[in-house]
Design an enzyme around this catalytic site. Sequence first.
Site: not given
Ligand SMILES: *Cc1c(COP(=O)(O)O)cnc(C)c1O
Length: 402
Positions: A191, A219, A250
């Site tokens: 990320s 991602h 996302k």
């Molecule tokens: C954003 C993210 C999360 C958390 O997800 P949310 O739905 O925002 O709580 C977990 N792992 C990774 C790699 C992320 O980028």
Amino acid sequence: MEFEKNDDIVVGRVKAITERLSHLQEVGLYFYNQPVTELRGGARVLMNGRDMGMYASYSYLGLIGHPRINKAAKDAIDRYGTGTHGVRMLAGTLDLHRELEETIAEFKGTEAAVTYTSGYVTNLTVVSSLLGRGGYVVSDKLNHASIVDGCLMSGAKFLRFRHNDMKDLESRLKNIPKDATKLVIADAVFSMDGDVIDFPNIVELSKKYGAWLMIDEAHSVGVLGETGRGIEEHFGMEGTIDIKMGTLSKTIPSVGGYIAGKKDLIDFLSHASRAYIFSAALPPAQTAAAKEAFRVILDEPWRIEKLRANTNQFINGLKERGFDTMETSTAIVPVLCGADERAFALTRAAQEHDIFVLPVVSPAVPPGLARLRATVTAAHETDEIQYAMNVIEAAGKEIGII
Ligand SMILES: *Cc1c(COP(=O)(O)O)cnc(C)c1O
């Protein structure tokens, strides 16, 4: 008698942050928590009353605000209201939850899936439900904070390997007692750096040492693979991950997290993981929106192609201009700046020209590796990306980054 709080650890922690914040605010370098007041197609937003190009969004396929998804959410509110009756195991389960979980399982090519109310809580509860004292978890050094927290909470031995370094992973695995339970865990796409895990080798090593493999696809869903199904599809290695974790916040423009895997695993999690048992179910609108989004991804494959084209344009354009974009090959594009101050200065210059990007500085990344963390989506047009790169180039030259 009263006790003094002056030397309290809490006071110290609060002070460390508030002093840094007020300093950044004083010098005009505080960029966080700015409110979006209007969505203008997603590639543009009204931010604090200013029309800006959005380069910090995770809505990779530009699905946020999609009419079909909005309608699904509205219909769900009309039918079920705005909340659930509590936790999933008791009165909180709707047919919508079942349908969403079936949709996810089908999309991810697994027997079953289970959802939670955030991706963060999914990692926390799943790692700590699967492992306990006596177990071993082997985690990439750059894994997301929610994975780290899940590992710590589990009480298992927490081993970390150098980022994407399969030799280091193997040397950790070698030293774990043969009959101990082992879990290898990594982000599919990292990320902060946007690079992709060495998937063929992490799969092979997990097999060789009898470890469970859990991959966080926050991602990679919608980003990797011909039809956006993620890292297995990208490498043509379907069915190799034991525990597929993802988020609904996302590419999927909702909120929540999920695990997809074998039916037994999912049955276990939906009766033994604490976030499922002790926290209320996903609300109807968010559940319906997520379900519809998976369908839209399959119905509108052009979005994946466009994301790929935009990603290539952005990474290649920045490289040609002399920027270091590290090892990224995805829509997360780090623009390396060096010292924190340089990342702040580049952010300020970009935002002055209506390009909304954000800096990532220490301690989120190692000192000296401060960067812009820019993202492109399928919603951007070629000329918009060109403009953004020109702005970043001009500022980069002025600040002395290129
Ligand atoms: C954003 C993210 C999360 C958390 O997800 P949310 O739905 O925002 O709580 C977990 N792992 C990774 C790699 C992320 O980028």
